[in-house]
Write an enzyme that holds these catalytic residues in place. Structure first.
Site, mmCIF file in Angstrom:
data_model
loop_
_atom_site.group_PDB
_atom_site.id
_atom_site.type_symbol
_atom_site.label_atom_id
_atom_site.label_comp_id
_atom_site.label_asym_id
_atom_site.label_seq_id
_atom_site.Cartn_x
_atom_site.Cartn_y
_atom_site.Cartn_z
ATOM 1 N N SER A 19 0.828 -1.205 0.000
ATOM 2 C CA SER A 19 0.000 0.000 0.000
ATOM 3 C C SER A 19 0.863 1.256 0.000
ATOM 4 O O SER A 19 1.880 1.334 0.711
ATOM 5 C CB SER A 19 -0.893 0.032 1.243
ATOM 6 O OG SER A 19 -1.764 -1.067 1.294
ATOM 7 N N LEU A 95 -7.775 6.580 0.508
ATOM 8 C CA LEU A 95 -8.980 5.773 0.395
ATOM 9 C C LEU A 95 -9.597 5.911 -0.984
ATOM 10 O O LEU A 95 -9.856 7.027 -1.449
ATOM 11 C CB LEU A 95 -10.001 6.211 1.451
ATOM 12 C CG LEU A 95 -9.519 6.122 2.905
ATOM 13 C CD1 LEU A 95 -10.475 6.852 3.824
ATOM 14 C CD2 LEU A 95 -9.369 4.669 3.330
ATOM 15 N N TYR A 158 -9.597 2.885 -16.415
ATOM 16 C CA TYR A 158 -9.699 3.643 -15.161
ATOM 17 C C TYR A 158 -11.128 4.156 -14.958
ATOM 18 O O TYR A 158 -11.611 4.237 -13.831
ATOM 19 C CB TYR A 158 -8.690 4.792 -15.160
ATOM 20 C CG TYR A 158 -8.246 5.207 -13.782
ATOM 21 C CD1 TYR A 158 -7.659 4.291 -12.908
ATOM 22 C CD2 TYR A 158 -8.404 6.513 -13.342
ATOM 23 C CE1 TYR A 158 -7.245 4.661 -11.643
ATOM 24 C CE2 TYR A 158 -7.994 6.898 -12.079
ATOM 25 C CZ TYR A 158 -7.414 5.972 -11.233
ATOM 26 O OH TYR A 158 -7.010 6.345 -9.980
ATOM 27 N N LYS A 165 -11.391 10.750 -9.058
ATOM 28 C CA LYS A 165 -10.143 11.456 -8.773
ATOM 29 C C LYS A 165 -10.236 12.921 -9.198
ATOM 30 O O LYS A 165 -9.648 13.803 -8.540
ATOM 31 C CB LYS A 165 -8.964 10.771 -9.477
ATOM 32 C CG LYS A 165 -8.604 9.403 -8.917
ATOM 33 C CD LYS A 165 -8.183 9.469 -7.463
ATOM 34 C CE LYS A 165 -7.654 8.114 -6.978
ATOM 35 N NZ LYS A 165 -7.307 8.131 -5.533
ATOM 36 N N ILE A 194 1.789 2.272 -9.387
ATOM 37 C CA ILE A 194 2.530 1.374 -8.503
ATOM 38 C C ILE A 194 1.691 0.123 -8.333
ATOM 39 O O ILE A 194 0.466 0.199 -8.205
ATOM 40 C CB ILE A 194 2.778 2.039 -7.133
ATOM 41 C CG1 ILE A 194 3.649 3.297 -7.287
ATOM 42 C CG2 ILE A 194 3.440 1.062 -6.166
ATOM 43 C CD1 ILE A 194 3.819 4.084 -6.000
ATOM 44 N N ARG A 195 2.317 -1.016 -8.306
ATOM 45 C CA ARG A 195 1.570 -2.263 -8.167
ATOM 46 C C ARG A 195 1.115 -2.429 -6.717
ATOM 47 O O ARG A 195 1.907 -2.748 -5.832
ATOM 48 C CB ARG A 195 2.422 -3.450 -8.610
ATOM 49 C CG ARG A 195 1.611 -4.730 -8.788
ATOM 50 C CD ARG A 195 2.443 -5.834 -9.389
ATOM 51 N NE ARG A 195 1.648 -7.030 -9.609
ATOM 52 C CZ ARG A 195 2.132 -8.170 -10.085
ATOM 53 N NH1 ARG A 195 3.402 -8.256 -10.422
ATOM 54 N NH2 ARG A 195 1.334 -9.212 -10.262
#
Length: 258
Positions: A19, A95, A158, A165, A194-195
């Site tokens: 995370s 979140l 997305y 966002k 980022i994975r």
């Protein structure tokens, strides 16, 4: 030097060691902040156990359940913060959620319920948490959220999260304008792909990461630690003149036209 000693920081959104919120929590701890950590409650307590074990080395002084769709739980969190800490200096909002079905196919097929869910958890929650946190920021404070390029440009798969966002980034500006007179700053970090557990729901995430590695000026993507370093900067007095901004931590990818 970046020093957060004596600062109380509440970090939301840690799910596992991948995370981005985990990277942020580590860097805040390293800078000396006193940490509080929230977890997403579930019937079997799986998240609670996993997150508790992960954050144990950081010795958080608060460990609280946080379901942002539960108003009573939000009220309870900040009541506890007030009772235990007396004040809050830093709020980290990491979140976001959308149904996987609403992240694939045509955007126009997004369901009403799916649209509302994504907006509620991913965008409105910043408003909700900021409203609850700001009365405790009696000495000023820093509120930091995470966004992504998909909020300003079309990113394959997305979909509704991009709309959420975009709303989140506008929330940052309105909150910054409202809370600025209280010396509370509100900023967003737009991280490169980022994975993570969350990003795994986005189809083709590995292709996106490889594309950034080929195109970005630094020829690589970024790490949780690099995002965490930026969050620590935004949480510190070193960024005292910065509010209402979206800072890109993406190896420069956002500047490229092709």
């Amino acid at each position: 030097m970046l020093n957060l000693t004596g600062k109380n920081a509440l970090v939301t959104g840690i799910a596992n060691n991948r995370s981005i919120a985990w990277g942020i929590a580590q860097q805040l701890h390293q800078a000396g902040a006193n940490l509080g950590v929230t977890f997403l409650p579930d019937e079997k307590g799986r998240y609670e156990k996993k997150v508790a074990e992960l954050v144990e080395p950081l010795q958080p002084s608060l460990f609280l359940p946080c379901d942002v769709q539960n108003d009573e739980q939000i009220e309870s969190i900040f009541k506890t913060v007030g009772e235990k800490w007396g004040k809050l200096d830093i709020l980290i909002h990491c979140l976001a959620f959308a149904n996987k079905d609403d992240l694939t196919g045509g955007f126009s097929k997004t369901s009403r319920d799916g649209f509302n869910l994504a907006m509620d958890v991913s965008a409105y929650s910043l408003v909700q948490l900021s409203r609850a946190a700001s009365p405790l920021m009696t000495e000023g404070g820093s509120i930091i959220t995470l966004t992504y390029l998909g909020g300003v440009r079309v990113i394959p798969n997305y979909n509704v999260m991009g709309i959420a966002k975009a709303a989140l980034e506008m929330n940052v500006r309105y909150l910054a304008a409202e809370l600025g007179p209280q010396n509370i700053r509100v900023n967003a970090i737009s991280a490169g792909p980022i994975r993570t557990l969350a990003s795994s729901a986005v189809g083709g995430i590995l292709d996106m990461i490889h594309h950034v590695e080929e195109i970005a000026p630094l020829r690589r993507t970024v790490t949780q630690t690099e995002v965490g370093n930026t969050a620590a900067f935004l949480a510190s007095d070193l960024s005292s003149g910065i509010t209402g901004q979206v800072l890109y931590v993406d190896s420069g990818y956002a500047i490229m036209g092709m």
